[in-house]
Design a protein around this motif. Structure first.
Motif, PDB file in Angstrom:
ATOM      1  N   HIS A   5      -0.596   4.519   0.000  1.00 22.80           N
ATOM      2  CA  HIS A   5      -1.298   5.678   0.560  1.00 22.80           C
ATOM      3  C   HIS A   5      -1.402   5.531   2.065  1.00 22.80           C
ATOM      4  CE1 HIS A   5      -4.963   3.280   0.882  1.00 22.80           C
ATOM      5  NE2 HIS A   5      -4.707   2.856  -0.331  1.00 22.80           N
ATOM      6  N   HIS A   6      -1.933   6.533   2.716  1.00 26.43           N
ATOM      7  CA  HIS A   6      -1.917   6.574   4.174  1.00 26.43           C
ATOM      8  C   HIS A   6      -2.892   5.615   4.839  1.00 26.43           C
ATOM      9  CE1 HIS A   6      -5.292   9.235   3.341  1.00 26.43           C
ATOM     10  NE2 HIS A   6      -5.688   9.032   4.574  1.00 26.43           N
ATOM     11  N   ARG A   7      -3.844   5.108   4.126  1.00 27.20           N
ATOM     12  CA  ARG A   7      -4.790   4.160   4.696  1.00 27.20           C
ATOM     13  C   ARG A   7      -4.358   2.739   4.381  1.00 27.20           C
ATOM     14  NH1 ARG A   7     -10.192   7.006   2.432  1.00 27.20           N
ATOM     15  NH2 ARG A   7     -10.025   8.908   3.633  1.00 27.20           N
TER      16      ARG A   7
ATOM     17  N   VAL B 174      -7.480   4.061  -3.436  1.00 24.74           N
ATOM     18  CA  VAL B 174      -7.305   5.492  -3.188  1.00 24.74           C
ATOM     19  C   VAL B 174      -6.130   5.954  -4.032  1.00 24.74           C
ATOM     20  CG1 VAL B 174      -6.848   7.284  -1.483  1.00 24.74           C
ATOM     21  CG2 VAL B 174      -8.174   5.262  -0.832  1.00 24.74           C
ATOM     22  N   ILE B 175      -6.408   6.895  -4.916  1.00 24.38           N
ATOM     23  CA  ILE B 175      -5.381   7.419  -5.802  1.00 24.38           C
ATOM     24  C   ILE B 175      -5.057   8.839  -5.362  1.00 24.38           C
ATOM     25  CG2 ILE B 175      -4.839   8.073  -8.167  1.00 24.38           C
ATOM     26  CD1 ILE B 175      -6.706   5.798  -9.045  1.00 24.38           C
ATOM     27  N   ASP B 176      -3.804   9.089  -5.105  1.00 22.06           N
ATOM     28  CA  ASP B 176      -3.350  10.425  -4.717  1.00 22.06           C
ATOM     29  C   ASP B 176      -2.865  11.130  -5.977  1.00 22.06           C
ATOM     30  OD1 ASP B 176      -2.174  12.706  -3.667  1.00 22.06           O
ATOM     31  OD2 ASP B 176      -1.477  11.652  -1.881  1.00 22.06           O
ATOM     32  N   HIS B 177      -3.572  12.166  -6.351  1.00 18.76           N
ATOM     33  CA  HIS B 177      -3.254  12.908  -7.571  1.00 18.76           C
ATOM     34  C   HIS B 177      -2.902  14.336  -7.180  1.00 18.76           C
ATOM     35  CE1 HIS B 177      -3.358  13.730 -11.838  1.00 18.76           C
ATOM     36  NE2 HIS B 177      -4.143  14.764 -11.611  1.00 18.76           N
TER      37      HIS B 177
ATOM     38  N   GLY C  32      -1.847  15.555  -4.386  1.00 19.08           N
ATOM     39  CA  GLY C  32      -2.369  15.953  -3.092  1.00 19.08           C
ATOM     40  C   GLY C  32      -3.867  15.819  -2.933  1.00 19.08           C
ATOM     41  N   LYS C  33      -4.574  15.561  -4.005  1.00 19.52           N
ATOM     42  CA  LYS C  33      -6.024  15.351  -3.916  1.00 19.52           C
ATOM     43  C   LYS C  33      -6.290  13.860  -4.079  1.00 19.52           C
ATOM     44  CE  LYS C  33     -10.481  16.644  -5.580  1.00 19.52           C
ATOM     45  NZ  LYS C  33     -11.297  17.665  -6.127  1.00 19.52           N
ATOM     46  N   GLN C  34      -7.017  13.296  -3.133  1.00 18.79           N
ATOM     47  CA  GLN C  34      -7.274  11.864  -3.164  1.00 18.79           C
ATOM     48  C   GLN C  34      -8.608  11.560  -3.826  1.00 18.79           C
ATOM     49  OE1 GLN C  34      -6.816  10.727   0.910  1.00 18.79           O
ATOM     50  NE2 GLN C  34      -4.634  10.334   0.613  1.00 18.79           N
ATOM     51  N   THR C  35      -8.589  10.543  -4.661  1.00 18.16           N
ATOM     52  CA  THR C  35      -9.775  10.070  -5.343  1.00 18.16           C
ATOM     53  C   THR C  35      -9.957   8.597  -5.016  1.00 18.16           C
ATOM     54  OG1 THR C  35      -9.388  11.628  -7.151  1.00 18.16           O
ATOM     55  CG2 THR C  35     -10.877   9.798  -7.600  1.00 18.16           C
TER      56      THR C  35
ATOM     57  N   CYS D  37       0.829  -1.191   0.000  1.00 22.65           N
ATOM     58  CA  CYS D  37       0.000   0.000   0.000  1.00 22.65           C
ATOM     59  C   CYS D  37       0.875   1.257   0.000  1.00 22.65           C
ATOM     60  CB  CYS D  37      -0.889  -0.020   1.238  1.00 22.65           C
ATOM     61  SG  CYS D  37      -2.521   0.569   0.908  1.00 22.65           S
TER      62      CYS D  37
END
Length: 125
Positions: A30-32, A40-43, A45-48, A28
């Motif tokens: 991302h932070h979760r 969870v895609i970090d683009h 700084g904005k997560q989708t 993994c």
């Protein structure tokens, strides 16, 4: 090809396999903690949060007793529930549909009536 053959059906649910659990916990980025619900895609700084589910006739539904309107509804809500499980807010959907020529345009209209029902509710969030 090797004479040893392991049938895919012998794997069962991949989420139950120890190697898959190890992968989920170590790969993994991302932070979760990675989950089965969505990615969870970090683009920048904005997560989708993105999810997809494939519904297969004979496994997830049977058209003998599943109205197309209900199938359309289910096609959306199985994914919305994944987004909610990740504590995210759904804002858009994509839908992939493979159909045979046994369905009429009117049947597709019925299917999409089911698709639009939860989408209308989603727009009010």
């Amino acid at each position: 090809m090797s004479e040893n053959r392991t049938e895919i059906s012998s794997l069962g649910n991949l989420a139950d396999r120890a190697s898959y659990e190890e992968y989920r916990n170590t790969k993994c980025v991302h932070h979760r903690r990675c989950g089965d619900d969505a990615a969870v895609i970090d683009h920048f700084g904005k997560q989708t949060v993105i999810t997809t589910d494939l519904l297969i006739e004979g496994i997830h539904f049977d058209l003998i007793y599943t109205p197309l309107r209900h199938l359309g509804y289910k096609s959306v809500v199985v994914n919305l529930s994944d987004i909610y499980a990740m504590n995210a807010i759904p804002t858009q959907i994509t839908l992939s549909l493979g159909i045979s020529n046994r369905f009429s345009v009117e049947a597709l209209d019925e299917f999409y009536e089911g698709v639009y029902a939860p989408v209308k509710n989603m727009a009010s969030i």
